[in-house]
Design an enzyme around this catalytic site. Structure first.
Site, mmCIF file in Angstrom:
data_model
loop_
_atom_site.group_PDB
_atom_site.id
_atom_site.type_symbol
_atom_site.label_atom_id
_atom_site.label_comp_id
_atom_site.label_asym_id
_atom_site.label_seq_id
_atom_site.Cartn_x
_atom_site.Cartn_y
_atom_site.Cartn_z
ATOM 1 N N HIS A 1 86.889 12.876 80.655
ATOM 2 C CA HIS A 1 86.720 13.837 81.414
ATOM 3 C C HIS A 1 87.032 14.997 80.507
ATOM 4 O O HIS A 1 87.445 15.170 80.081
ATOM 5 C CB HIS A 1 87.648 13.814 83.211
ATOM 6 C CG HIS A 1 87.197 15.468 83.629
ATOM 7 N ND1 HIS A 1 86.050 15.123 84.102
ATOM 8 C CD2 HIS A 1 88.003 16.176 84.057
ATOM 9 C CE1 HIS A 1 86.592 16.332 85.690
ATOM 10 N NE2 HIS A 1 87.587 17.119 85.116
ATOM 11 N N ASP B 1 87.496 23.435 86.729
ATOM 12 C CA ASP B 1 87.845 21.526 87.204
ATOM 13 C C ASP B 1 86.621 20.985 88.257
ATOM 14 O O ASP B 1 87.359 21.166 88.793
ATOM 15 C CB ASP B 1 89.090 21.101 86.751
ATOM 16 C CG ASP B 1 89.352 19.386 86.145
ATOM 17 O OD1 ASP B 1 88.221 19.189 86.754
ATOM 18 O OD2 ASP B 1 90.189 19.571 85.896
ATOM 19 N N CYS C 1 81.076 15.222 85.173
ATOM 20 C CA CYS C 1 81.476 16.546 84.678
ATOM 21 C C CYS C 1 80.954 16.964 83.749
ATOM 22 O O CYS C 1 81.611 18.236 83.180
ATOM 23 C CB CYS C 1 82.714 15.874 84.404
ATOM 24 S SG CYS C 1 82.935 14.416 83.131
#
Length: 224
Positions: free
Chosen positions: A89, A106, A148
């Site tokens: 991630h 995030d 991501c």
């Protein structure tokens, strides 16, 4: 590399793709602002900073932050320094050195909170000043497990071009992205298009610089 470009189709972006994007932003936009002291720290440097026991030992390896106002750090959740391209991630940490605040974006909250918090602490040790860590809970969220890195690239561009470089000196700006939507599919196409553009430009330059004479010959062709 082909493997890096292939990840832009529908996979998790590699360090190299994010590094390319940072270099693109620097060359195409950031260099136009001579007075801007903004650093786009490469993924490898961010990872190195997070893994070291003593951040001060990295002073020679990292950029000189003496006059830096803001630092962008791609955050990776890999905890094993021996694994190349490890982790699963990406998230983005934007540190306002002048304000002493680190903003964490995030796209799969709260996945990288611990890593981003640690990166903030490490950077504060390196800078020799306290940094307040803030999780931006309104950061745009991804809807799968592979976008991501694209979110990191798109948010980095937005924060740099629409927030930091557009602000006047001493102007207070909101770092919230509550009204920002990210189209990951379009983002992937944008990065691919830019890479393809550079590739074609490179081919044109090589073609123009190629000798018009036969290979191995130093003389122009003669006629009868």
């Amino acid at each position: 590399m082909k493997e890096d470009i292939d990840t832009l189709k529908d996979d998790w972006l590699t360090d190299n793709v994010i590094s390319f994007w940072q270099e693109f932003l620097e060359r195409e936009y950031l260099k136009q602002y001579k007075n801007a002291n903004i650093v786009l720290l490469r993924p490898s440097m961010s990872f190195m900073l997070m893994q070291t026991r003593d951040p001060l030992t990295l002073k020679e390896a990292l950029p000189d932050f003496t006059r830096t106002t803001h630092i962008f750090l791609p955050i990776n959740d890999c905890r094993n320094p021996s694994v190349a391209e490890g982790g699963s991630h990406w998230s983005l940490l934007l540190v306002s050195v002048v304000d002493g605040v680190a903003f964490h974006y995030d796209s799969l909250q709260p996945s990288n909170r611990q890593e981003a918090n640690h990166a903030t602490y490490q950077l504060s040790q390196l800078l020799g000043r306290r940094l307040q860590y803030i999780d931006l809970l309104d950061a745009p969220q991804q809807h799968n497990s592979s976008d991501c890195g694209v979110f990191v690239c798109m948010l980095m561009r937005h924060l740099l071009l629409k927030k930091l470089l557009m602000a006047h000196a001493k102007e207070k700006i909101s770092m919230s992205l509550g009204d920002k939507a990210v189209d990951a599919a379009t983002g992937r196409k944008d990065i691919l298009r830019i890479i393809e553009g550079f590739r074609k430009e490179g081919e044109r330059r090589r073609s123009r610089s190629a000798s018009p004479y036969p290979k191995g010959s130093r003389s122009p062709p003669r006629v009868d």
